[in-house]
Design a protein around this motif. Structure first.
Motif, PDB file in Angstrom:
ATOM      1  N   GLY A 193       0.808  -1.206   0.000  1.00 20.05           N
ATOM      2  CA  GLY A 193       0.000   0.000   0.000  1.00 20.05           C
ATOM      3  C   GLY A 193       0.843   1.259   0.000  1.00 20.05           C
ATOM      4  O   GLY A 193       2.068   1.224  -0.167  1.00 20.05           O
ATOM      5  N   LYS A 194       0.185   2.377   0.187  1.00 16.80           N
ATOM      6  CA  LYS A 194       0.836   3.682   0.133  1.00 16.80           C
ATOM      7  C   LYS A 194       1.749   3.892   1.346  1.00 16.80           C
ATOM      8  O   LYS A 194       1.789   3.082   2.273  1.00 16.80           O
ATOM      9  CB  LYS A 194      -0.229   4.776   0.059  1.00 16.80           C
ATOM     10  CG  LYS A 194      -1.079   4.704  -1.190  1.00 16.80           C
ATOM     11  CD  LYS A 194      -2.071   5.857  -1.276  1.00 16.80           C
ATOM     12  CE  LYS A 194      -3.173   5.734  -0.275  1.00 16.80           C
ATOM     13  NZ  LYS A 194      -4.188   6.810  -0.422  1.00 16.80           N
ATOM     14  N   ILE A 195       2.457   5.016   1.336  1.00 16.64           N
ATOM     15  CA  ILE A 195       3.316   5.382   2.463  1.00 16.64           C
ATOM     16  C   ILE A 195       2.988   6.807   2.869  1.00 16.64           C
ATOM     17  O   ILE A 195       2.282   7.536   2.160  1.00 16.64           O
ATOM     18  CB  ILE A 195       4.818   5.234   2.127  1.00 16.64           C
ATOM     19  CG1 ILE A 195       5.233   6.237   1.034  1.00 16.64           C
ATOM     20  CG2 ILE A 195       5.135   3.825   1.683  1.00 16.64           C
ATOM     21  CD1 ILE A 195       5.888   7.504   1.543  1.00 16.64           C
ATOM     22  N   GLY A 196       3.508   7.243   4.032  1.00 17.95           N
ATOM     23  CA  GLY A 196       3.245   8.600   4.459  1.00 17.95           C
ATOM     24  C   GLY A 196       4.213   9.052   5.530  1.00 17.95           C
ATOM     25  O   GLY A 196       4.988   8.264   6.081  1.00 17.95           O
ATOM     26  N   ILE A 197       4.171  10.357   5.805  1.00 21.56           N
ATOM     27  CA  ILE A 197       4.852  10.925   6.963  1.00 21.56           C
ATOM     28  C   ILE A 197       3.769  11.397   7.915  1.00 21.56           C
ATOM     29  O   ILE A 197       2.731  11.912   7.499  1.00 21.56           O
ATOM     30  CB  ILE A 197       5.800  12.071   6.570  1.00 21.56           C
ATOM     31  CG1 ILE A 197       5.088  13.141   5.752  1.00 21.56           C
ATOM     32  CG2 ILE A 197       6.979  11.514   5.781  1.00 21.56           C
ATOM     33  CD1 ILE A 197       5.952  14.348   5.400  1.00 21.56           C
ATOM     34  N   THR A 198       3.996  11.223   9.213  1.00 20.70           N
ATOM     35  CA  THR A 198       2.912  11.451  10.159  1.00 20.70           C
ATOM     36  C   THR A 198       3.466  11.930  11.492  1.00 20.70           C
ATOM     37  O   THR A 198       4.517  11.465  11.942  1.00 20.70           O
ATOM     38  CB  THR A 198       2.080  10.171  10.350  1.00 20.70           C
ATOM     39  OG1 THR A 198       1.023  10.411  11.294  1.00 20.70           O
ATOM     40  CG2 THR A 198       2.914   9.000  10.820  1.00 20.70           C
TER      41      THR A 198
END
Length: 683
Positions: A193-198
């Motif tokens: 799936g996608k990735i992110g910064i959080t």
């Protein structure tokens, strides 16, 4: 070796300033497709909250020594939802990757890290630093956070740390500055799936990278091509959209304050558009300033009030307006029933002339007893109506009663001559769209007002065991297989989505964040019963959920857009329905029950702000209406007109609302109920 880049981001392509956001932090995206202005690059922000209003953006782009960084700004964590501001990127086909980002924690009062194997922003794995001494991997899903592994890792606010999550099948290895700190196995990793910064505290992010092996890159491309090919084959199964009507709305355009009806009688359709102004406090006391009635060629029948050059300001509203189009006197022609200048007026549909009018009730309740009024003071001497519903409280051959309400507390039932029959004052928030429905089969409507069921005379019968927030939308029906009684499906903000019976009991519930929209229809013909589509908004917003007829989850997805209408669309005329999301030509359109786009909008410059579905051509299949403040387009099937054998029963056009729960049933039996009145009374 993972040497092929799926993503390399140093944020140099961004100008120093703010990442695009809604400065109003308004509810418009609940049922309008609103795109924030500005450059987003490859990134998407799906986290927003009304408490952010006046507090600027969630993310800003900064520079130090020639290096650009993306910085998170939010410190609010749980009002009213558990929120983790997240910027996401990538595609659902990504898998078996190594994702890395460098971060500096400008605050350590919370968490900061990288999201990976992300289905959507509240269905994701996260590798993060927390407080001043921990590194952890957690699974975030809906309102819950499950810590999978945690280890001591002292860190500070001055140094930068390179976080890496390396995924191989179900195995995840996590590194900080190249040192292994956590290993774990999880089936959630296999899905990719996608990735992110959080982060939920101020944090600076730089140098985001996602790498895969050559073999994985090839597998991702093949999976994507296969999925797009499957979508193309699905779209070939359904008739395409063709433009049927195009209308210039001149100066009288609006947002979702539009009603449809037969103002001259017969089968000819007309449109009534309302512009509004705001009083005192946002949408709390919105009032209609101009009404325009047109035919489907854009010819003006009549106009009341004065249209404004400030069309977009007058259309930008996240509330209902007191307006319905309905034949209240039974003469074969629809009237326009409207709240106007502290009156309820019944207008002749063809001319706009007032046939009957009455002052709205006086606000004679003590201010401290009125639920959810701004500043604790009701602003006016008379009720400023927030919505109108057509009901049948007296058991007549056809509905002839008019229900008006204020924003969140009081309900007034009027007869067709505008005489007050009864009043109800909510013990809890009345919500936006009370649902009139005859649940006991006596020919008279009961009324579900938020969590409270009222008898046809306004007497309270029971209350669901919920007291917080308010109900946005409700659907009633016998959608379960072989269901003899029927249920309510409700979306109630922070209280999530729930199914309740007709006796005040909750039989299924899912806390999905702020539950916003709901519809029930035959979205999966291969399954028994009818399926329930739900979306959320505030907090981690824009997620669509599908449930089976019993309320069991089937799937959840983020289509990366707001304004998801979720209306059931009888597009094919074969007994199944498609789900209307929004009018975006690239990713919006009609979706099937397997979360695949089945019908796309043409890329013809049509407006995308608002969309609606109803049968306008008379062949019983639905048309799609899209509009903004300036124009309206109507689409039908490329093979229209065509004789139909399927004629579904849908939510009545005369009770239109931004907050109506939608349904599509094969026949009226799905809405014929025989609940035990004595049992409802608790006797």
């Amino acid at each position: 070796m993972k040497e092929i880049y799926l993503c390399r981001e140093d944020f140099q392509g961004f100008s120093i300033g703010e990442f695009p956001y809604d400065p109003d932090h308004s509810a418009s995206g609940e049922y309008h497709y609103v795109k924030n202005e500005g450059y987003c690059g490859r990134w998407l922000n799906q986290v927003c909250n009304y408490t952010y209003a006046g507090h600027g953006p969630s993310w800003i782009i900064t520079e130090q020594n020639g290096v650009h960084a993306m910085e998170s700004m939010r410190i609010e964590k749980d009002n009213p939802h558990r929120m983790f501001p997240t910027l996401e990127t990538g595609e659902r086909w990504w898998k078996d990757y190594q994702v890395s980002a460098t971060l500096r924690r400008l605050s350590q009062k919370g968490m900061a890290g990288i999201a990976f194997c992300m289905n959507h922003s509240i269905d994701t794995l996260v590798f993060y630093l927390e407080d001043k001494q921990w590194a952890a991997v957690a699974y975030r899903h809906k309102e819950e956070v499950q810590v999978l592994e945690r280890t001591a890792f002292p860190h500070n606010c001055d140094d930068s740390y390179r976080l890496t999550a390396d995924v191989d099948g179900n195995h995840v290895t996590c590194y900080i500055n190249g040192e292994k700190v956590i290993e774990l196995d999880s089936s959630l990793a296999e899905r990719g799936g996608k990735i992110g910064i959080t982060a939920d505290c101020p944090t600076r992010f730089t140098d985001v990278e996602v790498k895969v092996s050559a073999g994985t890159w090839e597998a991702i491309q093949q999976a994507k091509e296969a999925s797009l090919g499957e979508e193309a084959r699905e779209m070939a199964r359904h008739p395409k959209m063709k433009l049927w009507k195009k209308i210039n709305l001149q100066k009288f355009g609006t947002s979702r304050q539009v009603r449809f009806g037969h103002l001259k009688g017969g089968n000819e359709w007309h449109v009534v558009l309302a512009q509004m102004q705001k009083r005192v406090s946002g949408d709390a006391y919105g009032f209609i300033s101009c009404l325009t009635a047109i035919d489907l060629d854009g010819n003006i029948l009549w106009q009341q009030g004065e249209p404004s050059d400030q069309t977009e300001k007058l259309g930008k509203v996240s509330a209902d307006m007191p307006l319905q189009v309905y034949d209240i006197d039974g003469d074969g022609r629809d009237e326009v029933i409207v709240g106007w200048d502290f009156e309820i007026r019944i207008l002749d549909g063809e001319t706009g002339k007032v046939k009957k009018s009455a002052k709205t009730p006086l606000s004679d309740d003590a201010d401290e007893t009125i639920i959810s009024i701004p500043y604790g003071i009701y602003a006016f001497e008379r009720i400023n109506p927030d919505g109108i519903r057509i009901c049948n409280f007296r058991g007549k051959d056809r509905p002839a009663d008019i229900l008006i309400k204020d924003r969140y507390c009081r309900i007034y039932a009027l007869d067709e001559n505008l005489n007050l029959m009864w009043k109800y004052k909510g013990v809890t928030n009345t919500g936006h769209c009370p649902l009139p429905v005859d649940v006991d089969g006596d020919g008279k409507d009961e009324l579900l007002v938020g969590y409270q069921l009222l008898d046809s005379d306004g007497t309270p019968l029971w209350h669901y065991p919920i007291t917080e927030d308010h109900t946005d939308e409700i659907v009633a029906g016998k959608w379960m297989p072989d269901d003899p009684e029927g249920y309510f499906a409700c979306v109630s903000g922070t209280q999530g989505f729930f199914i309740g019976d007709f006796y005040g009991n909750i039989v299924a519930r899912d806390r999905i964040g702020h539950a916003q929209r709901v519809s029930v229809a035959n979205y999966c013909p291969e399954r028994p019963g009818r399926e329930i589509a739900v979306s959320n908004f505030w907090g981690h917003q824009g997620v669509i959920f599908l449930y089976d007829s019993f309320g069991n989850p089937l799937w959840e997805m983020e289509n990366e857009m707001n304004g998801n209408i979720l209306a059931p669309v009888n597009w094919d005329g074969d007994g199944s329905e498609l789900i209307l999301t929004n009018a975006d030509p690239e990713r919006g359109g009609l979706m099937n029950g397997n979360r695949m786009r089945a019908v796309a909008f043409p890329d013809d410059g049509h407006p995308v702000l608002c969309c609606e579905t109803l049968d306008l051509t008379g062949d019983e299949r639905d048309e799609i209406v899209t509009w903004d403040y300036h124009s309206m387009y109507i689409y039908t099937q490329e093979d229209s007109p065509r004789e139909q054998t399927y004629h579904p029963v849908q939510f009545p056009v005369y009770n239109a609302s931004n907050y109506r729960g939608e349904y599509s049933y094969p026949d009226k039996s799905y809405l014929e109920f025989h609940a035990d009145k004595e049992k409802m009374k608790g006797e």
